[in-house]
Design a protein around this motif. Structure first.
Motif, PDB file in Angstrom:
ATOM      1  N   PRO A 141     -43.231 -51.206 -30.303  1.00  0.00           N
ATOM      2  CA  PRO A 141     -42.142 -51.036 -31.284  1.00  0.00           C
ATOM      3  C   PRO A 141     -40.804 -50.703 -30.624  1.00  0.00           C
ATOM      4  O   PRO A 141     -39.751 -51.160 -31.074  1.00  0.00           O
ATOM      5  N   TYR A 142     -40.847 -49.936 -29.548  1.00  0.00           N
ATOM      6  CA  TYR A 142     -39.622 -49.596 -28.820  1.00  0.00           C
ATOM      7  C   TYR A 142     -39.011 -50.854 -28.195  1.00  0.00           C
ATOM      8  O   TYR A 142     -37.801 -51.094 -28.314  1.00  0.00           O
ATOM      9  N   LEU A 143     -39.841 -51.673 -27.539  1.00  0.00           N
ATOM     10  CA  LEU A 143     -39.346 -52.911 -26.938  1.00  0.00           C
ATOM     11  C   LEU A 143     -38.815 -53.868 -28.007  1.00  0.00           C
ATOM     12  O   LEU A 143     -37.811 -54.555 -27.790  1.00  0.00           O
ATOM     13  N   LEU A 144     -39.471 -53.923 -29.144  1.00  0.00           N
ATOM     14  CA  LEU A 144     -39.003 -54.797 -30.222  1.00  0.00           C
ATOM     15  C   LEU A 144     -37.698 -54.294 -30.822  1.00  0.00           C
ATOM     16  O   LEU A 144     -36.851 -55.088 -31.249  1.00  0.00           O
ATOM     17  N   ARG A 145     -37.505 -52.993 -30.835  1.00  0.00           N
ATOM     18  CA  ARG A 145     -36.220 -52.439 -31.288  1.00  0.00           C
ATOM     19  C   ARG A 145     -35.118 -52.838 -30.306  1.00  0.00           C
ATOM     20  O   ARG A 145     -34.013 -53.219 -30.717  1.00  0.00           O
ATOM     21  N   ILE A 146     -35.416 -52.765 -29.017  1.00  0.00           N
ATOM     22  CA  ILE A 146     -34.461 -53.218 -28.005  1.00  0.00           C
ATOM     23  C   ILE A 146     -34.162 -54.696 -28.216  1.00  0.00           C
ATOM     24  O   ILE A 146     -33.000 -55.122 -28.191  1.00  0.00           O
ATOM     25  N   HIS A 147     -35.192 -55.478 -28.456  1.00  0.00           N
ATOM     26  CA  HIS A 147     -35.035 -56.914 -28.712  1.00  0.00           C
ATOM     27  C   HIS A 147     -34.092 -57.154 -29.891  1.00  0.00           C
ATOM     28  O   HIS A 147     -33.131 -57.923 -29.788  1.00  0.00           O
ATOM     29  N   ASP A 148     -34.344 -56.490 -31.013  1.00  0.00           N
ATOM     30  CA  ASP A 148     -33.525 -56.683 -32.214  1.00  0.00           C
ATOM     31  C   ASP A 148     -32.071 -56.286 -31.974  1.00  0.00           C
ATOM     32  O   ASP A 148     -31.144 -56.996 -32.389  1.00  0.00           O
ATOM     33  N   GLU A 149     -31.862 -55.170 -31.293  1.00  0.00           N
ATOM     34  CA  GLU A 149     -30.498 -54.713 -31.015  1.00  0.00           C
ATOM     35  C   GLU A 149     -29.810 -55.627 -30.002  1.00  0.00           C
ATOM     36  O   GLU A 149     -28.603 -55.859 -30.109  1.00  0.00           O
ATOM     37  N   ALA A 150     -30.562 -56.135 -29.041  1.00  0.00           N
ATOM     38  CA  ALA A 150     -29.985 -57.062 -28.066  1.00  0.00           C
ATOM     39  C   ALA A 150     -29.503 -58.330 -28.762  1.00  0.00           C
ATOM     40  O   ALA A 150     -28.427 -58.851 -28.443  1.00  0.00           O
ATOM     41  N   ILE A 151     -30.259 -58.814 -29.722  1.00  0.00           N
ATOM     42  CA  ILE A 151     -29.846 -59.990 -30.499  1.00  0.00           C
ATOM     43  C   ILE A 151     -28.585 -59.658 -31.297  1.00  0.00           C
ATOM     44  O   ILE A 151     -27.609 -60.416 -31.292  1.00  0.00           O
ATOM     45  N   ALA A 152     -28.602 -58.524 -31.971  1.00  0.00           N
ATOM     46  CA  ALA A 152     -27.459 -58.124 -32.802  1.00  0.00           C
ATOM     47  C   ALA A 152     -26.187 -57.948 -31.970  1.00  0.00           C
ATOM     48  O   ALA A 152     -25.092 -58.290 -32.426  1.00  0.00           O
ATOM     49  N   GLN A 153     -26.328 -57.437 -30.744  1.00  0.00           N
ATOM     50  CA  GLN A 153     -25.175 -57.192 -29.871  1.00  0.00           C
ATOM     51  C   GLN A 153     -24.838 -58.396 -28.985  1.00  0.00           C
ATOM     52  O   GLN A 153     -23.964 -58.311 -28.123  1.00  0.00           O
ATOM     53  N   LYS A 154     -25.584 -59.490 -29.174  1.00  0.00           N
ATOM     54  CA  LYS A 154     -25.377 -60.725 -28.402  1.00  0.00           C
ATOM     55  C   LYS A 154     -25.499 -60.511 -26.891  1.00  0.00           C
ATOM     56  O   LYS A 154     -24.720 -61.048 -26.094  1.00  0.00           O
ATOM     57  N   VAL A 155     -26.477 -59.706 -26.512  1.00  0.00           N
ATOM     58  CA  VAL A 155     -26.777 -59.484 -25.095  1.00  0.00           C
ATOM     59  C   VAL A 155     -27.274 -60.800 -24.503  1.00  0.00           C
ATOM     60  O   VAL A 155     -28.065 -61.508 -25.116  1.00  0.00           O
ATOM     61  N   LYS A 156     -26.799 -61.136 -23.323  1.00  0.00           N
ATOM     62  CA  LYS A 156     -27.177 -62.400 -22.684  1.00  0.00           C
ATOM     63  C   LYS A 156     -28.179 -62.217 -21.554  1.00  0.00           C
ATOM     64  O   LYS A 156     -28.906 -63.148 -21.223  1.00  0.00           O
ATOM     65  N   ILE A 157     -28.203 -61.033 -20.953  1.00  0.00           N
ATOM     66  CA  ILE A 157     -29.172 -60.772 -19.876  1.00  0.00           C
ATOM     67  C   ILE A 157     -29.768 -59.385 -20.068  1.00  0.00           C
ATOM     68  O   ILE A 157     -29.044 -58.430 -20.292  1.00  0.00           O
ATOM     69  N   LEU A 158     -31.064 -59.327 -20.000  1.00  0.00           N
ATOM     70  CA  LEU A 158     -31.766 -58.056 -20.063  1.00  0.00           C
ATOM     71  C   LEU A 158     -32.540 -57.929 -18.755  1.00  0.00           C
ATOM     72  O   LEU A 158     -33.491 -58.675 -18.520  1.00  0.00           O
ATOM     73  N   SER A 159     -32.088 -57.051 -17.904  1.00  0.00           N
ATOM     74  CA  SER A 159     -32.721 -56.830 -16.611  1.00  0.00           C
ATOM     75  C   SER A 159     -33.731 -55.698 -16.769  1.00  0.00           C
ATOM     76  O   SER A 159     -33.380 -54.617 -17.246  1.00  0.00           O
ATOM     77  N   VAL A 160     -34.977 -55.968 -16.403  1.00  0.00           N
ATOM     78  CA  VAL A 160     -36.037 -54.979 -16.552  1.00  0.00           C
ATOM     79  C   VAL A 160     -36.532 -54.590 -15.165  1.00  0.00           C
ATOM     80  O   VAL A 160     -37.079 -55.413 -14.440  1.00  0.00           O
ATOM     81  N   ASP A 161     -36.321 -53.329 -14.825  1.00  0.00           N
ATOM     82  CA  ASP A 161     -36.675 -52.817 -13.503  1.00  0.00           C
ATOM     83  C   ASP A 161     -38.043 -52.134 -13.587  1.00  0.00           C
ATOM     84  O   ASP A 161     -38.183 -51.081 -14.185  1.00  0.00           O
ATOM     85  N   PHE A 162     -39.037 -52.776 -12.974  1.00  0.00           N
ATOM     86  CA  PHE A 162     -40.408 -52.260 -12.964  1.00  0.00           C
ATOM     87  C   PHE A 162     -40.752 -51.584 -11.631  1.00  0.00           C
ATOM     88  O   PHE A 162     -41.903 -51.214 -11.411  1.00  0.00           O
ATOM     89  N   ARG A 163     -39.794 -51.439 -10.730  1.00  0.00           N
ATOM     90  CA  ARG A 163     -40.114 -50.970  -9.373  1.00  0.00           C
ATOM     91  C   ARG A 163     -40.800 -49.620  -9.320  1.00  0.00           C
ATOM     92  O   ARG A 163     -41.565 -49.349  -8.391  1.00  0.00           O
ATOM     93  N   GLU A 164     -40.549 -48.768 -10.302  1.00  0.00           N
ATOM     94  CA  GLU A 164     -41.169 -47.437 -10.307  1.00  0.00           C
ATOM     95  C   GLU A 164     -42.335 -47.336 -11.297  1.00  0.00           C
ATOM     96  O   GLU A 164     -42.798 -46.240 -11.580  1.00  0.00           O
ATOM     97  N   LEU A 165     -42.792 -48.466 -11.797  1.00  0.00           N
ATOM     98  CA  LEU A 165     -43.956 -48.483 -12.686  1.00  0.00           C
ATOM     99  C   LEU A 165     -45.179 -48.762 -11.812  1.00  0.00           C
ATOM    100  O   LEU A 165     -45.450 -49.898 -11.429  1.00  0.00           O
ATOM    101  N   SER A 166     -45.900 -47.708 -11.482  1.00  0.00           N
ATOM    102  CA  SER A 166     -46.956 -47.816 -10.478  1.00  0.00           C
ATOM    103  C   SER A 166     -48.259 -48.397 -10.995  1.00  0.00           C
ATOM    104  O   SER A 166     -49.055 -48.927 -10.222  1.00  0.00           O
ATOM    105  N   TYR A 167     -48.481 -48.318 -12.295  1.00  0.00           N
ATOM    106  CA  TYR A 167     -49.748 -48.813 -12.831  1.00  0.00           C
ATOM    107  C   TYR A 167     -49.558 -49.274 -14.274  1.00  0.00           C
ATOM    108  O   TYR A 167     -48.846 -48.626 -15.046  1.00  0.00           O
TER     109      TYR A 167
END
Length: 133
Positions: free
Chosen positions: A49-75
């Motif tokens: 639900p959190y990611l989908l909220r980001i998705h909806d707001e990104a669409i509303a704000q006309k975001v063109k690039i969403l950079s997702v940094d997973f480097r510190e996600l160990s598992y």
């Protein structure tokens, strides 16, 4: 505060922080940093639900690039991978002029990232680009 006006998420061992992308070529971009571990039984209960909220707001704000940094996600367990794919599927379903591209920043020294991201790239070749640490 980021342009999406969404607060960070902390649930169990997972933390997600959002900020505006500070790159000259990505004037209308968002940086999402996901760290810790996603090992909960049902990450779709909180994280999706959190990611989908980001998705909806990104669409509303006309975001063109969403950079997702997973480097510190160990598992990430299989349910977490399914949650990430569900979010990406939602992004892929948009017409290209209405959606955003996803850039995944990965750490190739983390085994789950090394084995999982090539498969995800094959599922979403038009949507995702990758960079490594």
């Amino acid at each position: 505060m980021n342009k999406l006006h969404i607060e960070p998420l902390e649930v169990e061992k997972t933390k997600v922080v959002i900020s505006d992308l500070q790159e000259q070529e990505a004037e209308n971009g968002i940086l999402l940093v996901i760290s810790g571990e996603i090992d909960m039984r049902d990450p779709s209960e909180f994280i999706l639900p959190y990611l989908l909220r980001i998705h909806d707001e990104a669409i509303a704000q006309k975001v063109k690039i969403l950079s997702v940094d997973f480097r510190e996600l160990s598992y990430v367990n299989s349910s977490g991978i399914k949650t990430i794919i569900s979010w990406l599927m939602k992004s892929k379903s948009l017409p290209s002029d209405q959606g955003y591209k996803v850039r995944i920043v990965q750490n190739s020294d983390i085994p789950w990232q090394e084995s999982t991201f090539p498969v995800i790239q094959k599922l979403f070749p038009e949507l995702i680009t990758f960079s490594q640490d």
